[in-house]
Design an enzyme around this catalytic site. Structure first.
Site, PDB file in Angstrom:
ATOM      1  N   HIS A   1       0.840  -1.196   0.000  1.00  0.00           N
ATOM      2  CA  HIS A   1       0.000   0.000   0.000  1.00  0.00           C
ATOM      3  C   HIS A   1       0.874   1.244   0.000  1.00  0.00           C
ATOM      4  O   HIS A   1       1.832   1.354   0.773  1.00  0.00           O
ATOM      5  CB  HIS A   1      -0.920  -0.010   1.214  1.00  0.00           C
ATOM      6  CG  HIS A   1      -2.020  -1.015   1.110  1.00  0.00           C
ATOM      7  ND1 HIS A   1      -2.522  -1.700   2.200  1.00  0.00           N
ATOM      8  CD2 HIS A   1      -2.725  -1.462   0.023  1.00  0.00           C
ATOM      9  CE1 HIS A   1      -3.489  -2.514   1.802  1.00  0.00           C
ATOM     10  NE2 HIS A   1      -3.625  -2.382   0.488  1.00  0.00           N
TER      11      HIS A   1
ATOM     12  N   GLU B   1       1.820   3.386   3.043  1.00  0.00           N
ATOM     13  CA  GLU B   1       2.479   2.598   4.094  1.00  0.00           C
ATOM     14  C   GLU B   1       3.963   2.424   3.764  1.00  0.00           C
ATOM     15  O   GLU B   1       4.593   1.432   4.109  1.00  0.00           O
ATOM     16  CB  GLU B   1       1.755   1.259   4.249  1.00  0.00           C
ATOM     17  CG  GLU B   1       0.299   1.436   4.667  1.00  0.00           C
ATOM     18  CD  GLU B   1      -0.531   0.159   4.647  1.00  0.00           C
ATOM     19  OE1 GLU B   1       0.054  -0.931   4.477  1.00  0.00           O
ATOM     20  OE2 GLU B   1      -1.768   0.256   4.796  1.00  0.00           O
TER      21      GLU B   1
ATOM     22  N   HIS C   1       2.590  -4.134   6.732  1.00  0.00           N
ATOM     23  CA  HIS C   1       1.649  -3.046   6.470  1.00  0.00           C
ATOM     24  C   HIS C   1       1.666  -2.115   7.682  1.00  0.00           C
ATOM     25  O   HIS C   1       2.410  -2.332   8.640  1.00  0.00           O
ATOM     26  CB  HIS C   1       0.235  -3.611   6.258  1.00  0.00           C
ATOM     27  CG  HIS C   1       0.069  -4.366   4.968  1.00  0.00           C
ATOM     28  ND1 HIS C   1      -0.608  -3.862   3.888  1.00  0.00           N
ATOM     29  CD2 HIS C   1       0.496  -5.601   4.599  1.00  0.00           C
ATOM     30  CE1 HIS C   1      -0.591  -4.744   2.897  1.00  0.00           C
ATOM     31  NE2 HIS C   1       0.080  -5.814   3.302  1.00  0.00           N
TER      32      HIS C   1
ATOM     33  N   GLU D   1       0.731  -5.448  10.921  1.00  0.00           N
ATOM     34  CA  GLU D   1       0.360  -4.032  10.910  1.00  0.00           C
ATOM     35  C   GLU D   1       1.266  -3.269  11.872  1.00  0.00           C
ATOM     36  O   GLU D   1       1.047  -3.247  13.086  1.00  0.00           O
ATOM     37  CB  GLU D   1      -1.115  -3.868  11.297  1.00  0.00           C
ATOM     38  CG  GLU D   1      -2.086  -4.605  10.384  1.00  0.00           C
ATOM     39  CD  GLU D   1      -2.280  -3.929   9.040  1.00  0.00           C
ATOM     40  OE1 GLU D   1      -1.705  -2.842   8.829  1.00  0.00           O
ATOM     41  OE2 GLU D   1      -3.007  -4.483   8.194  1.00  0.00           O
TER      42      GLU D   1
END
Length: 388
Positions: A154, A157, A299, A358
């Site tokens: 992404h 990110e 991420h 994450e």
């Protein structure tokens, strides 16, 4: 650092002379085979740089004493009558500055720096982005077990790319200097594992977030996709407005049906078909080619990680997730209501362990001021991924 062989030299002698593991010198010189070397071969010695000694009134014996080097290490890179002398200096500190806005050019430049000083790593282009940027895979190690890490699926990110490159630099320092990382000796990992790393899956998108519409090179109307908003900080997709982590054949049809954007968008649009984007295809083909033992996809944000998919994950995944949780303080989550991600497809396709991690906590893109804390937490997971 490059030296020129003398008749009768061996790579094993260079290992003793410079105190660098022999396999690193061998892997840095794949075209040179063990045995007595002929005179005049260029030989790469990883983990060293040549530094000029500016004092002209000093001799090699004094330099050897000052730098705690064998005389022959100096003779390898100097002529006795030469002035100024060159001094082989071991690299003890990171070469990269990763606490910055980490765009594609930063990645390109940093890979060149590391390849030059640590030529036993392998850097390979696995494909091209929509705008023709190379998607780089880095490999380090020589084991049969291949463990894969990736970042910046992404666009906003992008800090995940900086984390991976900082970790790579730290790994290289550890294997060449015999130092520990997170309390672990990295040379055994080099021997037993091959690390595959794609630090920036979505280089077009990263540059769009960091540089604005100019990054689209007038090939895509990104302003139209972004509702004429010139700020792209919330953009997650690739340059064509397709979410690369919603592109994989793991219940892709469910995501296609329920996702709100039905056309290219800054985030969440899974594409008109699965695997429509060249970046997604390149990552799929890489997994099939390398036969990964496990996958860790980085991420942001949430300080948690996801480790299951539709019951396809193997039994040992739970033990690894527990170890990650205990080491990092991140929360382990087995299932989330999400499909078509790279980790989802990998678990479904290969029935092996995969994670979506994450990093950090806040609002994307996470600020650079969070980088030290993010790295301190995540490096424990990255290292644990090698031995569990």
């Amino acid at each position: 650092m490059r030296v020129v062989s003398r008749s009768g030299d061996r790579l094993a002698y260079y290992s003793d002379l410079f105190q660098i593991p022999k396999e690193l010198i061998e892997d840095a010189n794949p075209d040179i085979h063990e045995g007595v070397l002929p005179e005049g071969l260029d030989v790469e010695i990883p983990g060293f740089i040549l530094q000029k000694e500016t004092r002209l009134d000093i001799d090699l014996a004094a330099i050897a004493l000052q730098y705690q080097l064998p005389i022959d290490a100096l003779l390898m890179v100097n002529h006795v009558e030469q002035r100024p002398f060159s001094v082989p200096v071991r690299i003890m500190e990171p070469l990269l500055v990763t606490e910055k806005l980490y765009d594609y050019q930063s990645l390109h430049d940093d890979l060149e720096i590391l390849s030059f000083h640590y030529p036993f790593i392998k850097v390979e282009s696995i494909g091209l982005s929509v705008l023709g940027k190379e998607l780089f895979e880095v490999r380090i190690g020589k084991g049969d077990k291949v463990i894969h890490y990736n970042g910046s699926f992404h666009a906003n990110e992008w800090i995940t790319s900086a984390v991976l490159m900082k970790w790579l630099n730290d790994l290289l320092l550890s294997v060449t200097n015999g130092s520990s990382l997170c309390g672990m000796d990295c040379l055994p990992f080099y021997r037993d594992v091959t690390i595959s790393m794609v630090p920036m899956v979505n280089p077009d998108g990263v540059d769009l977030v960091l540089k604005g519409a100019v990054a689209a090179e007038e090939k895509v109307d990104v302003l139209k996709i972004n509702n004429d908003n010139p700020a792209f900080y919330a953009w997650k997709a690739n340059i064509r407005g397709v979410d690369l982590n919603n592109q994989y054949p793991a219940n892709w049809e469910i995501e296609k049906k329920r996702k709100v954007p039905k056309a290219p968008a800054p985030r969440d649009f899974p594409g008109e078909t699965c695997l429509s984007e060249p970046e997604a295809v390149a990552m799929k083909e890489l997994a099939e080619r390398r036969n990964f033992e496990r996958v860790l996809a980085l991420h942001t944000q949430g300080k948690e990680f996801y480790w299951g998919y539709e019951g396809h994950e193997p039994e040992q995944a739970a033990n690894i997730a527990k170890e990650f949780e205990e080491r990092s303080g991140y929360r382990a989550v087995q299932y989330v209501d999400s499909h078509a991600g790279y980790k989802d497809w990998f678990i479904q396709e290969f029935k092996r362990v995969g994670f979506t991690i994450e990093l950090g906590k806040g609002i994307n893109p996470l600020p650079l001021s969070h980088m030290p804390t993010i790295y301190e937490d995540s490096v424990k997971i990255l290292m644990a991924g090698l031995y569990m």
